[in-house]
Design a protein around this motif. Sequence first.
Motif, PDB file in Angstrom:
ATOM      1  N   GLU A  59      25.480  43.310  53.692  1.00 15.88           N
ATOM      2  CA  GLU A  59      26.565  42.396  54.038  1.00 15.88           C
ATOM      3  C   GLU A  59      26.839  41.419  52.898  1.00 15.88           C
ATOM      4  O   GLU A  59      27.989  41.068  52.630  1.00 15.88           O
ATOM      5  N   SER A  60      25.770  40.986  52.224  1.00 18.08           N
ATOM      6  CA  SER A  60      25.923  40.075  51.091  1.00 18.08           C
ATOM      7  C   SER A  60      26.662  40.762  49.948  1.00 18.08           C
ATOM      8  O   SER A  60      27.562  40.185  49.328  1.00 18.08           O
ATOM      9  N   THR A  61      26.296  42.014  49.691  1.00 17.49           N
ATOM     10  CA  THR A  61      26.962  42.784  48.636  1.00 17.49           C
ATOM     11  C   THR A  61      28.438  42.972  48.960  1.00 17.49           C
ATOM     12  O   THR A  61      29.308  42.855  48.089  1.00 17.49           O
ATOM     13  N   GLY A  62      28.722  43.243  50.226  1.00 19.10           N
ATOM     14  CA  GLY A  62      30.110  43.418  50.647  1.00 19.10           C
ATOM     15  C   GLY A  62      30.939  42.169  50.403  1.00 19.10           C
ATOM     16  O   GLY A  62      32.100  42.247  49.980  1.00 19.10           O
ATOM     17  N   LEU A  63      30.336  41.004  50.632  1.00 17.81           N
ATOM     18  CA  LEU A  63      31.036  39.742  50.399  1.00 17.81           C
ATOM     19  C   LEU A  63      31.348  39.566  48.916  1.00 17.81           C
ATOM     20  O   LEU A  63      32.464  39.169  48.547  1.00 17.81           O
ATOM     21  N   TYR A  64      30.357  39.872  48.075  1.00 19.05           N
ATOM     22  CA  TYR A  64      30.571  39.753  46.631  1.00 19.05           C
ATOM     23  C   TYR A  64      31.667  40.699  46.147  1.00 19.05           C
ATOM     24  O   TYR A  64      32.470  40.352  45.273  1.00 19.05           O
ATOM     25  N   VAL A  65      31.692  41.896  46.704  1.00 18.41           N
ATOM     26  CA  VAL A  65      32.719  42.868  46.322  1.00 18.41           C
ATOM     27  C   VAL A  65      34.110  42.355  46.707  1.00 18.41           C
ATOM     28  O   VAL A  65      35.071  42.471  45.934  1.00 18.41           O
ATOM     29  N   MET A  66      34.207  41.766  47.902  1.00 19.86           N
ATOM     30  CA  MET A  66      35.493  41.219  48.345  1.00 19.86           C
ATOM     31  C   MET A  66      35.950  40.079  47.427  1.00 19.86           C
ATOM     32  O   MET A  66      37.132  39.988  47.063  1.00 19.86           O
ATOM     33  N   ILE A  67      35.012  39.218  47.046  1.00 18.46           N
ATOM     34  CA  ILE A  67      35.342  38.108  46.145  1.00 18.46           C
ATOM     35  C   ILE A  67      35.800  38.646  44.789  1.00 18.46           C
ATOM     36  O   ILE A  67      36.769  38.155  44.196  1.00 18.46           O
ATOM     37  N   TYR A  68      35.098  39.690  44.319  1.00 19.54           N
ATOM     38  CA  TYR A  68      35.437  40.300  43.028  1.00 19.54           C
ATOM     39  C   TYR A  68      36.874  40.826  43.039  1.00 19.54           C
ATOM     40  O   TYR A  68      37.660  40.558  42.115  1.00 19.54           O
ATOM     41  N   PHE A  69      37.217  41.565  44.095  1.00 19.17           N
ATOM     42  CA  PHE A  69      38.565  42.130  44.162  1.00 19.17           C
ATOM     43  C   PHE A  69      39.624  41.047  44.360  1.00 19.17           C
ATOM     44  O   PHE A  69      40.759  41.179  43.886  1.00 19.17           O
TER      45      PHE A  69
END
Length: 215
Positions: A186-196
Motif C-alpha cells: 500500500e505504501s508503494t502504491g501511494l508513492y507510485v501515485m505521487i510519482y505519476f
Amino acid sequence: MDAETASQSFGVVPPDLSTAGKIYDERFLAALIKNPTMAVKLSHKFNDEHPYPMTAFMGAGGDINAEIADIVAYLKKVSADADAKSKITEEKVFADACQRCHDMKYDKKYTLSNKASLAAYMGSNPPDLSMMIRSKGADYLHKFINDTQKMLPGTAMPRVGLNKAAEDDIVSYIEKVGDSKKAERESTGLYVMIYFFILGIFAWLWKRKVWSELH
C-alpha cells in the motif's frame, strides 16, 4: 486431560475457558451453556442419536437463566484476571478460537487436535488459514467467523461466537501472517501515485511551454 486424549475423546480439543469470557460474546456463551447444538448452529449435524460432545446445562436447582448468567459472569472475571496478568494477544485469541481445528503453517502453528480424530469429527481436516486472507479477503472472514452456516450452508464448522474485539483480533492476525507485505504494498502504491501526479504536472508544464512557443 492432555490435548491428544481430549481430541480422541471428543473429536476436537475443547476450548480453553480461561479466555472464554474475554473473546466470546456473552450472549453466545449463555446460549452455548443452555443449548450447545443450537448455539453453534450444528443441528443439521448433531441430534439425539448423534449428540453434540458438549451437553446442555440442566441447572442446579434454581433459576436456570440466573445460574447461566452467573457462569458467564464468572468466565468474564476469570478472563479479566488472566488478561491483567498476561495480555491476551491476537495470537492467543487465534490459538484459543481457531487453532483447535486449523493450522497456520506460515507462522508454524498447527492444530492442537489429533488430525485423524479431527477429520473423523469434522468429515475432513479443516483448511490451513495461512492464505485465507488473500483468497477470501477480510470482509468475508468477518462474516464467516460468526455466521458460518449463512456463508457455507451445511458446513461442519460451528459458529464461533466471538465478540467484535476478538473477531477483529483474529482477522488482524490472519492478515499479518498471510499478507505480511500489505502495508509495504500500500505504501508503494501511494508513492507510485505521487510519482505519476508529479510527472503529470511536469508534462502539463512542458506542453504549455511548447504551445506557447508555437503560438
